[in-house]
Design an enzyme around this catalytic site. Structure first.
Site, PDB file in Angstrom:
ATOM      1  N   HIS A  62       0.810  -1.228   0.000  1.00 26.78           N
ATOM      2  CA  HIS A  62       0.000   0.000   0.000  1.00 26.78           C
ATOM      3  C   HIS A  62       0.839   1.272   0.000  1.00 26.78           C
ATOM      4  O   HIS A  62       0.460   2.263  -0.609  1.00 26.78           O
ATOM      5  CB  HIS A  62      -1.014  -0.042   1.160  1.00 26.78           C
ATOM      6  CG  HIS A  62      -2.058  -1.087   0.943  1.00 26.78           C
ATOM      7  ND1 HIS A  62      -2.275  -2.131   1.812  1.00 26.78           N
ATOM      8  CD2 HIS A  62      -2.904  -1.296  -0.102  1.00 26.78           C
ATOM      9  CE1 HIS A  62      -3.230  -2.922   1.328  1.00 26.78           C
ATOM     10  NE2 HIS A  62      -3.618  -2.438   0.172  1.00 26.78           N
ATOM     11  N   GLY A 138     -15.304  -1.222 -12.070  1.00 25.85           N
ATOM     12  CA  GLY A 138     -14.379  -0.136 -12.388  1.00 25.85           C
ATOM     13  C   GLY A 138     -14.257   0.113 -13.881  1.00 25.85           C
ATOM     14  O   GLY A 138     -14.108   1.257 -14.339  1.00 25.85           O
ATOM     15  N   ASP A 155      -5.808  -0.917  -8.112  1.00 20.88           N
ATOM     16  CA  ASP A 155      -5.398  -1.884  -7.076  1.00 20.88           C
ATOM     17  C   ASP A 155      -6.277  -3.120  -7.246  1.00 20.88           C
ATOM     18  O   ASP A 155      -7.211  -3.346  -6.489  1.00 20.88           O
ATOM     19  CB  ASP A 155      -5.588  -1.224  -5.702  1.00 20.88           C
ATOM     20  CG  ASP A 155      -5.210  -2.153  -4.557  1.00 20.88           C
ATOM     21  OD1 ASP A 155      -4.768  -3.285  -4.819  1.00 20.88           O
ATOM     22  OD2 ASP A 155      -5.380  -1.743  -3.404  1.00 20.88           O
ATOM     23  N   SER A 156      -5.960  -3.900  -8.246  1.00 16.58           N
ATOM     24  CA  SER A 156      -6.858  -4.991  -8.638  1.00 16.58           C
ATOM     25  C   SER A 156      -6.416  -6.331  -8.058  1.00 16.58           C
ATOM     26  O   SER A 156      -5.332  -6.464  -7.505  1.00 16.58           O
ATOM     27  CB  SER A 156      -6.843  -5.102 -10.155  1.00 16.58           C
ATOM     28  OG  SER A 156      -5.533  -5.414 -10.575  1.00 16.58           O
ATOM     29  N   ASP A 158      -5.625 -10.409  -9.281  1.00 17.59           N
ATOM     30  CA  ASP A 158      -4.895 -10.887 -10.452  1.00 17.59           C
ATOM     31  C   ASP A 158      -5.800 -10.801 -11.690  1.00 17.59           C
ATOM     32  O   ASP A 158      -6.996 -10.550 -11.566  1.00 17.59           O
ATOM     33  CB  ASP A 158      -4.439 -12.340 -10.256  1.00 17.59           C
ATOM     34  CG  ASP A 158      -3.335 -12.442  -9.207  1.00 17.59           C
ATOM     35  OD1 ASP A 158      -2.613 -11.452  -8.998  1.00 17.59           O
ATOM     36  OD2 ASP A 158      -3.199 -13.515  -8.596  1.00 17.59           O
ATOM     37  N   PRO A 162     -12.995 -11.369 -11.249  1.00 20.73           N
ATOM     38  CA  PRO A 162     -13.538 -10.014 -11.329  1.00 20.73           C
ATOM     39  C   PRO A 162     -12.533  -8.967 -11.822  1.00 20.73           C
ATOM     40  O   PRO A 162     -12.927  -7.923 -12.334  1.00 20.73           O
ATOM     41  CB  PRO A 162     -13.949  -9.698  -9.886  1.00 20.73           C
ATOM     42  CG  PRO A 162     -13.918 -10.974  -9.135  1.00 20.73           C
ATOM     43  CD  PRO A 162     -13.105 -11.954  -9.905  1.00 20.73           C
TER      44      PRO A 162
HETATM   45  N1  AG3 Z   1      -4.080  -6.868  -4.935  1.00 17.31           N
HETATM   46  C1  AG3 Z   1      -3.130  -7.645  -5.663  1.00 17.31           C
HETATM   47  C2  AG3 Z   1      -2.898  -8.985  -5.104  1.00 17.31           C
HETATM   48  C3  AG3 Z   1      -2.298  -9.951  -6.053  1.00 17.31           C
HETATM   49  C4  AG3 Z   1      -1.823 -11.116  -5.311  1.00 17.31           C
HETATM   50  N2  AG3 Z   1      -1.581 -12.196  -6.183  1.00 17.31           N
HETATM   51  C5  AG3 Z   1      -1.341 -13.439  -5.747  1.00 17.31           C
HETATM   52  N3  AG3 Z   1      -1.229 -13.690  -4.453  1.00 17.31           N
HETATM   53  N4  AG3 Z   1      -1.226 -14.393  -6.610  1.00 17.31           N
HETATM   54  C6  AG3 Z   1      -3.906  -6.683  -3.568  1.00 17.31           C
HETATM   55  C7  AG3 Z   1      -4.964  -5.856  -2.962  1.00 17.31           C
HETATM   56  C8  AG3 Z   1      -4.466  -5.089  -1.795  1.00 17.31           C
HETATM   57  N5  AG3 Z   1      -5.178  -3.876  -1.617  1.00 17.31           N
END
Ligand code: AG3
Length: 284
Positions: A62, A138, A155-156, A158, A162
């Site tokens: 973050h 989004g 901030d998606s 993978d 979704p």
């Molecule tokens: N968003 C990306 C997380 C990706 C993690 N991928 C995985 N573990 N294969 C994180 C959201 C945090 N706000």
């Protein structure tokens, strides 16, 4: 009895965390949501079997998705956040008095509700008066927006389920149009290490760099994500993430961070050779 959570990081490698207790498990209309309490990483948010964040290392993600952009453009006032239902990104943004409006668009209301309950240190800024929360897709939200935001943070999850639409050329093009002239888009850019993830990296970079005059990638170390080596994208209509760094300005704000600092800012855009090669890859 021992209970372990395991995520496959690639076909032949997996990552496991010992679980003290499963504190929540449910299905939203979009995905499966689990909250685990663990010895090594504290509370963990898992969506569709994939670790989204852990209490122990979420500060890295973050801080790195927010502060580099904020340190190059002190004029950022209107921000759009896409995804980020756990609230960590808006927590970091809310630390800037200069930001006037944060529109946050999360597809899954249940993620926000669950995080408010089980991850209060992350989901702590939803009541900030500058935050407008929209429970929408989004991809659709940003379509048709013109010249409205100084910063867009993607901030998606993978690039499947979704989050899939948030890795497309159409989406990045809409973000470009939604940004003002000095606008910056920052996105979570996946990991370069395992081949399946590396494809997402080159694909995203290929699209972003075909749309934005400035398109750079920077890195951070996030222990609980695949390979622990994570990338972020920085794209703009002209602002350069390193040359335009306002080091004294950012340091004068007195924002206390545990990972980001302006020395690291200059270094994190220097990438390993194999990642540089990957970003040149147009064959995705
Ligand atoms: N968003 C990306 C997380 C990706 C993690 N991928 C995985 N573990 N294969 C994180 C959201 C945090 N706000």
């Amino acid at each position: 009895m021992q209970l372990w959570f395991t995520e496959m990081h690639c076909e032949g490698a997996k990552f496991s965390i010992k679980v003290k207790k499963c504190v929540y498990g449910g299905e939203s209309p979009f995905q499966r949501i689990d909250i685990l309490d663990t010895e090594a990483f504290g509370v963990v948010l898992v969506l569709d079997g994939i670790v989204m964040l852990t209490e122990r290392d979420e500060f890295i993600y973050h801080e790195m998705i927010v502060h580099p952009a904020m340190a190059v453009n002190p004029e950022i006032k209107n921000v759009l956040v896409i995804g980020a239902g756990d609230g960590g990104t808006i927590r970091e943004l809310a630390r800037y008095g200069s930001i006037e409006r944060i529109d946050m668009v999360e597809i899954d209301r249940e993620v926000v509700e669950v995080c408010k309950k089980y991850l209060p240190k992350t989901a702590c800024a939803f009541d900030d008066k500058r935050v407008n929360l929209y429970f929408e897709d989004g991809l659709k939200f940003v379509r048709g927006k013109k010249n409205e935001y100084d910063l867009i943070v993607v901030d998606s999850t993978d690039a499947f389920g979704p989050g899939e639409g948030l890795f497309t050329r159409e989406f990045y093009g809409n973000c470009y149009n939604a940004l003002k002239e000095n606008g910056i888009m920052v996105n979570q850019h996946e990991s370069p290490f395992y081949p399946e993830d590396a494809k997402l990296v080159s694909n995203a970079h290929f699209h972003i760099s075909s749309l934005f005059p400035v398109s750079r990638v920077y890195q951070a170390h996030i222990p609980t994500y695949p390979s622990g080596h994570w990338l972020f994208g920085f794209a703009s209509k002209g602002i350069d993430p390193v040359e335009d760094l306002k080091e004294d300005y950012w340091n004068s704000l007195g924002i206390e961070t545990r990972y980001y600092n302006t020395r690291l800012h200059k270094g994190c855009f220097a990438l390993p050779t194999y990642v540089e090669e990957l970003l040149k890859d147009e064959d995705y």
